[in-house]
Structure formats: C-alpha cells, structure tokens
Design an enzyme around this catalytic site. Structure first.
Site, PDB file in Angstrom:
ATOM      1  N   CYS A   5       1.153  -0.887  -0.289  1.00 46.54           N
ATOM      2  CA  CYS A   5      -0.136  -0.222  -0.221  1.00 46.54           C
ATOM      3  C   CYS A   5       0.787   1.498  -0.128  1.00 46.54           C
ATOM      4  O   CYS A   5       0.298   2.288  -0.441  1.00 46.54           O
ATOM      5  CB  CYS A   5      -1.115   0.107   1.071  1.00 46.54           C
ATOM      6  SG  CYS A   5      -2.238  -1.635   1.257  1.00 46.54           S
ATOM      7  N   ASN A  61      -0.993  -1.267  -7.034  1.00 51.00           N
ATOM      8  CA  ASN A  61      -0.598  -2.990  -6.237  1.00 51.00           C
ATOM      9  C   ASN A  61      -1.929  -3.298  -6.264  1.00 51.00           C
ATOM     10  O   ASN A  61      -1.811  -3.959  -6.634  1.00 51.00           O
ATOM     11  CB  ASN A  61      -0.133  -1.975  -4.607  1.00 51.00           C
ATOM     12  CG  ASN A  61      -0.268  -2.642  -3.516  1.00 51.00           C
ATOM     13  OD1 ASN A  61       0.023  -4.182  -3.693  1.00 51.00           O
ATOM     14  ND2 ASN A  61      -0.723  -2.453  -2.026  1.00 51.00           N
ATOM     15  N   GLU A  62      -2.850  -2.830  -5.171  1.00 49.49           N
ATOM     16  CA  GLU A  62      -4.187  -3.263  -4.862  1.00 49.49           C
ATOM     17  C   GLU A  62      -5.240  -2.330  -5.423  1.00 49.49           C
ATOM     18  O   GLU A  62      -5.686  -1.676  -4.687  1.00 49.49           O
ATOM     19  CB  GLU A  62      -4.540  -3.712  -3.241  1.00 49.49           C
ATOM     20  CG  GLU A  62      -3.080  -5.050  -2.516  1.00 49.49           C
ATOM     21  CD  GLU A  62      -3.876  -5.550  -1.245  1.00 49.49           C
ATOM     22  OE1 GLU A  62      -4.376  -4.161  -0.184  1.00 49.49           O
ATOM     23  OE2 GLU A  62      -3.222  -6.750  -0.834  1.00 49.49           O
TER      24      GLU A  62
HETATM   25  O1  AHR Z   1       1.322  -6.409   3.910  1.00 53.64           O
HETATM   26  C1  AHR Z   1       0.730  -5.473   4.390  1.00 53.64           C
HETATM   27  C2  AHR Z   1      -0.615  -4.887   3.624  1.00 53.64           C
HETATM   28  O2  AHR Z   1      -1.327  -5.935   2.693  1.00 53.64           O
HETATM   29  C3  AHR Z   1       0.050  -4.534   1.431  1.00 53.64           C
HETATM   30  O3  AHR Z   1       0.760  -2.819   1.888  1.00 53.64           O
HETATM   31  C4  AHR Z   1      -0.764  -4.088   1.117  1.00 53.64           C
HETATM   32  O4  AHR Z   1      -0.761  -4.584  -0.597  1.00 53.64           O
HETATM   33  C5  AHR Z   1      -1.874  -5.532   1.418  1.00 53.64           C
HETATM   34  O5  AHR Z   1      -3.203  -5.321   1.638  1.00 53.64           O
END
Ligand code: AHR
Length: 676
Positions: free
Chosen positions: A255, A386-387
């Site tokens: 994140c 990322n997500e």
């Molecule tokens: O690994 C911790 C967090 O989990 C990461 O930053 C994110 O991509 C996921 O939600």
C-alpha cells in the site's frame, strides 16, 4: 421378529463399517511420483521476497542509519526524535532555522546557541529508532554538516547508554562560518540495544547543524555521486535475505506504493541521487492502525530505488518494482488522477525503465551510472498498481500498458486483482470482473493476495488445480496465514501458520506451470515498532531472526528443482472433512540429478508413507532429508529462542525407487533423492 433381524443386520453392518474404517486408517499412505516424466519448468522466480516499508522495515530496519530525523525535516515536527540535553551547569537555547541552509531541498537545520557550555556541553540528544543498536568494538561513522555563524565553535558527539554513560565519543573544533561536513569513526566500548546520541556545543557561540548521521562502517557505501561513505544496509538483515536465494525482490510495497492519498504516494524519482537531496515524507503506516499508532514513522528514502535495484542484484533476485497507477489506496482515500492528467505517472514508469535498463548516456541511465552503476540492472518486469480494482483501474492500466509495450515490448507487466477477496468491499465480484478483463488484456502476470486463517490455507491446497490454463500466469504476490484475523495485533508467526502455508505452497508448486512467482508478506517486523503482524523476519536494534514461516519459505526457495513431477497420493488420513493430514509436491532437479519431495505432515503423529519413484531405475543410496518441525502448533521463534523451529538435516538410506519414509509429527520435510 422383524425388529430383531433388522437389529442384527444393523449390527453386522456396523461391525463391517468399524472394520472397514480400521483397515482404512491402517492402510499405508502411498506417494507415487512420475519421476520419469518431467513436466513444466519451474520458474527461477518461483519463490521471491516482498519488501515494504512497514513495521520500520526501511528506516530503523534494513537501512543502517541510526539517527532518526537526521535532517530535522519531519513535516510538522521538525525536532521529533530529538530532546534538549543540558548538564546542570550549562545554558543555551535551541531553534529550527532555514535561512541559508547547506541544502535547499532539505532546508531545516538545528541552531544550538550555547550561552554557557558548563562542564558537559549544551545541545540535543537523538533517541534513534526505539534506541540505537551499538556493537562493542565495531566502527561507526559519525558525520554532520556544521557551521558557526559567530565565533569558531567546538562540539562533541557522544554515544550514550540508557543510564547516560558515554560509551563512544568524538570531538570537533575549528567550525567556522561555512557549511562543512565533519566526520570520523567512533568505536564504542560497550554493546547496547538502546543507545542514544548526544550532540553538544562545547563553547559559547552559535552552532548550526544538519544531516547528523551515525551508522556502522561495515554497512557503508560510496559511489561517484556520493563519494563519502553513506549508510548502507544492515548486513545481518541482508544476509537473511541472501540466504533464501530469492527469485525476485518486489519493492517498494504494498500500500505504500499507493499512499493514503496521492500526495503521500511513493515517487521513485524522489528517492534517487545524493541522499542530502532526498526529501523525507510521512510514513504511510504511521496512523493506519489505532492499536499501533506510530507517529514518528517517516520515510527518509535513504533506502531508495537505486538501493533496491542494487540489493536485488547483490542477492541474485530479479528486481520487481511496483508503481502507482494514478490511484491512492482504495481502502483509504481512493483518490484518483483524472485520465487527462495521467501522463506524468505513465512517464514515471517509462523513465524508470530507462533508469534501470537504459544506456549510461541516456537521461535516466546517466543518473544510475553517476550513482555507481553504469551497467543496466536488467529489469524484466514491472507492476502497474498494487491492490487496485474497479473500472477506474482498468482504464488506467490500459494507458500504462500501451505506453510501456509500445516502447518496451519485452517488459513483462503485472496486473492486480484487488486485495484478498474476503476483506475488500465486494471482493469476489470485483475479482471476477478483473479476471474477465485480464483474460482479454493479457498482462504477463496477475497478482493475487491471500490474508486468511490458517485453516483456509490447509483446506485449499488444490486452489490452483482448476484455474484456466489459457489465462495469464499467476503471481501470488502477498500471502500469510493470520492466526487470529487480518492484521490483528494478536496474530502469531506460529508453527501452525507456517505449516498450513507450507501445505498451500505444495499446491502452488504442483501448479507451477501456472503459478510462476510467489512471496510471503510482509517481510519485516521491528520488535518494538511494528504495525502489522505476522511478519516473516523479525529484528530489534541488535539482532535478527527468522520466524517459522521464514524457514518454510527458505526451504521451498532453496529446493525449487527444475521441472514439475506429477504426484499421486492414496490413503492419506483426513484431518477433517476439508483437510488432509499430508500435502505433497515434487520436482526434478535436472542439474543435481535428484528427485525433490516436499511433504507437510500437520498431525501430531509420525506419518509413514510408501514412496514410489516411477521411471527411476536406481536411487541414492543416500538421500538427504531436511526437516522443519516443532512439538506443538503454537511453537514459534522469538528473540530469546530464535531457532526453536529450525531446519535439521540428516541422511536417509534410499536403496531403491520403492521405499518407505516416516514424516515427523508437525513437520515440513524436503527429501532430495539422487535418482537415475
Ligand atoms: O502486507 C501488508 C499490506 O497488505 C500491503 O501493504 C497491502 O498490499 C496489503 O493489503
């Protein structure tokens, strides 16, 4: 009469059932491996590492700098980490100034006005990152930029133990009105996990100081751009990574790539070049969790993109940068860059490829060369977001993909499938939507995340068995069993989580034709400064140790094999309706001429199996068994017992391709069997 006969019949059936179930449970488990028919190649990037600056993973962790807020640039609180230090007989005042700084990009500096130095001097103390880890007899570089605007000044730096005793010292004199760097080595007389650093003016006058730095000499790096030694990485932590021989290094997250808002996103261009010019921003995880507030969490970017590429190279891992795609974290602000303003973000991606791979005389390649690496880093893949999820992501992904593929057709793209389906809003539907898009858009890899209860991992060792083989390949980019709940502060890195993940990993390996890259997340946790657990590697200011999960990852990573072998299991006892007692996968190591079997026994009893290596004419006779086991599922490694769960190696006699082996209770076993 009828009743009696029926009762008799029921009785007979019942006895038969008991006999049948007894014979079922006593039937020997059989593992049949088609060793003569090697299948898909195991990707050399199969087992990798996920790095994110969470839990003090960078500053206070991997990055060896010991002074927190060395440049007095923490936004909003310029002296965070520093406290006034005056002996009983000294007097003076302290202020943060920014006129005529030595570096415009980082304008703040500390002014120490000494009115009376007394016997001990007057100034400030830096607390480090939950203290400073200092090793007796090792050399530390102390450095500082200083000037004296009135009379020439003298000052001293002291490394002190928690009770105030000085355990290392350096004195400087002749500081005049021009900014100048002062540096020397200090060799502390004691080992201390919670040391601090005093910075004290020792005569009457005005002393301006900036970029106060202390770090172990054996972490130091220099380059043409940074000719003087600057902090490098903590050697003990890097060693833990190198020991895994990871296939890739994913960075910088997570994140942190997205930021809580776009202003807080990770911008790689701000993390390269001379460290004095890199600007500190607030850490994305500082106030994310109310239960673990960390208001002093900032990113100095001393560990930046050049260092990540270099680290990847040093540990033999493919670099895998993940970039912001014009979207802030969708769990936070979900701020979006309008489509007509996306161009700079896309340009960042193109420039990064040039920075990593371009010739030393290209614009960005030159910066890399000036930093000390004229040869390209040979980056092959890049993550877009990322997500991320939703149509807004697809819209933005398409723009990135087109621009990158037009200019760099060989660059492999990684696309996201949001977060773990069970924790993000409307997860399963979102994932289905994204997969539909990815089947058409065909990124090289699609990234899936799993943060679930350990039982889920064990019950889903066949998760990838039915995935569509015509889809893009899989990158399982974040996973970890959560013993209590997602990111719960009560989660443990216990043997249960480690073994159930190992069972799931056997399923990933059995599907290695499709699953080409995987990594556990997060990587690091500082014992005194974590926000999220579980984490793979734990450390404090002096020590580092691997969790049970680390050793699981390491065993898979060190024993990948070259080709997949099909495994058939029969008569494996059930743990319950959804879970098996034993999970197995197998590969062939063509180079070593060995069949590798990885097996996870999640029961408290030894599990004997007959193993048949089909297509093998001759074995061993000596095979190797590497066993990671514990006494209870609650067992875990700790600072006090860092190797409670630790792999043990033994030789095993395997005289023919048909042999039997008993898998230890609560264990992951890697068998390496020489085979013709
Ligand atoms: O690994 C911790 C967090 O989990 C990461 O930053 C994110 O991509 C996921 O939600």
């Amino acid at each position: 009469m009828f009743k009696t006969r029926t009762a008799k019949k029921v009785g007979i059936v019942f006895i038969c059932l008991i006999l049948a179930s007894l014979s079922m449970s006593s039937a020997q488990t059989k593992i049949t491996i088609q060793a003569g028919q090697p299948g898909a190649q195991i990707s050399p990037t199969m087992w990798g590492i996920f790095f994110e600056d969470i839990n003090f993973g960078a500053d206070g962790g991997l990055y060896a700098e010991l002074v927190k807020n060395r440049g007095f640039e923490f936004p909003e609180e310029a002296v965070m980490g520093w406290t006034r230090m005056a002996s009983r007989d000294s007097r003076g005042s302290l202020s943060i100034r920014d006129e005529e700084p030595f570096e415009q990009a980082n304008p703040n500096y500390l002014r120490i006005e000494v009115r009376d130095p007394g016997r001990g001097g007057f100034g400030m103390t830096n607390e480090g990152f939950r203290g400073m880890g200092i090793h007796k007899g090792q050399s530390y570089w102390f450095s500082i930029y200083a000037r004296a605007t009135m009379e020439p000044m003298t000052f001293k730096a002291e490394i002190i133990a928690p009770d105030g005793r000085v355990i290392g010292e350096a004195r400087f004199s002749g500081v005049n009105k021009d900014w100048q760097k002062y540096q020397c080595q200090i060799v502390p007389t004691e080992t201390e996990a919670k040391a601090k650093l005093n910075l004290l003016g020792t005569r009457v006058g005005l002393l301006d100081v900036d970029m106060v730095s202390l770090f172990p000499v054996d972490s130091a790096v220099s380059s043409p751009m940074m000719p003087e030694p600057v902090p490098g990485l903590r050697k003990d932590i890097v060693q833990m990574l190198a020991d895994m021989k990871p296939g890739f290094l994913r960075f910088p997250g997570g994140c942190i790539v997205e930021g809580r808002d776009l202003g807080n996103r990770y911008q790689w261009k701000n993390t390269i070049g001379p460290i004095n010019k890199r600007q500190t921003i607030i850490g994305r995880w500082n106030t994310e969790f109310a239960h673990r507030l960390t208001p002093d969490y900032y990113q100095s970017f001393g560990l930046g993109f050049y260092e990540y590429f270099k680290l990847s190279e040093d540990i033999g891992a493919e670099p895998m940068p993940i970039l912001n795609c014009g979207m802030a974290c969708q769990f936070n602000t979900a701020e979006l860059v309008p489509m007509d303003k996306l161009e700079p973000y896309v340009q960042d991606a193109l420039d990064l490829i040039e920075f990593a791979n371009g010739p030393a005389d290209s614009k960005w390649g030159k910066i890399r060369a000036d930093m000390g690496h004229p040869e390209p880093f040979n980056m092959k893949m890049i993550g877009i977001g990322n997500e991320q999820w939703g149509p807004q992501y697809i819209e933005r992904y398409k723009v990135f993909a087109k621009a990158i593929k037009d200019k760099y057709p060989e660059m492999q793209l990684i696309a996201a499938t949001g977060s773990d389906a069970t924790i993000f809003p409307n997860g399963h539907a979102e994932i289905e939507y994204l997969w539909k898009q990815w089947r058409q858009l065909k990124p090289e890899f699609v990234d899936e995340h799993f943060y679930r209860q350990p039982d889920w991992f064990l019950a889903n060792t066949n998760w990838y068995d039915d995935y569509d083989r015509n889809s893009p390949k899989l990158f399982v980019g974040e996973y970890a069993a959560q013993s209590v709940g997602v990111a719960s502060p009560d989660n443990r890195n216990n043997l249960k989580c480690a073994l159930y993940e190992a069972a799931f990993m056997t399923g990933m390996e059995r599907n290695a034709d499709l699953v080409r890259m995987t990594c556990y997340a997060p990587l690091f946790g500082h014992e005194d400064a974590w926000q999220w657990r579980p984490d793979m590697i734990w450390f404090d200011n002096l020590n580092v140790y691997g969790s049970a999960n680390y050793y699981v990852q390491k065993l898979f990573s060190l024993n990948p094999g070259t080709n997949l072998l099909k495994v058939r299991l029969s008569d494996v006892p059930n743990l319950d309706d959804t879970k098996k007692a034993l999970s197995v996968c197998s590969t062939l190591d063509k180079k070593a001429g060995e069949v590798i079997i990885k097996a996870v026994n999640v029961t408290d009893k030894g599990l004997k199996a007959n193993i048949e290596l089909q297509g093998v004419s001759k074995t061993g006779p000596q095979a190797k068994a590497i066993v990671l086991a514990g006494k209870t599922l609650e067992d875990e490694n700790t600072l006090q017992e860092p190797k409670k769960i630790y792999p043990a190696e033994k030789t095993v006699s395997v005289k023919s391709p048909n042999f039997s082996y008993e898998f230890q209770p609560y264990s992951l076993t890697v068998l390496r069997i020489p085979a013709e």
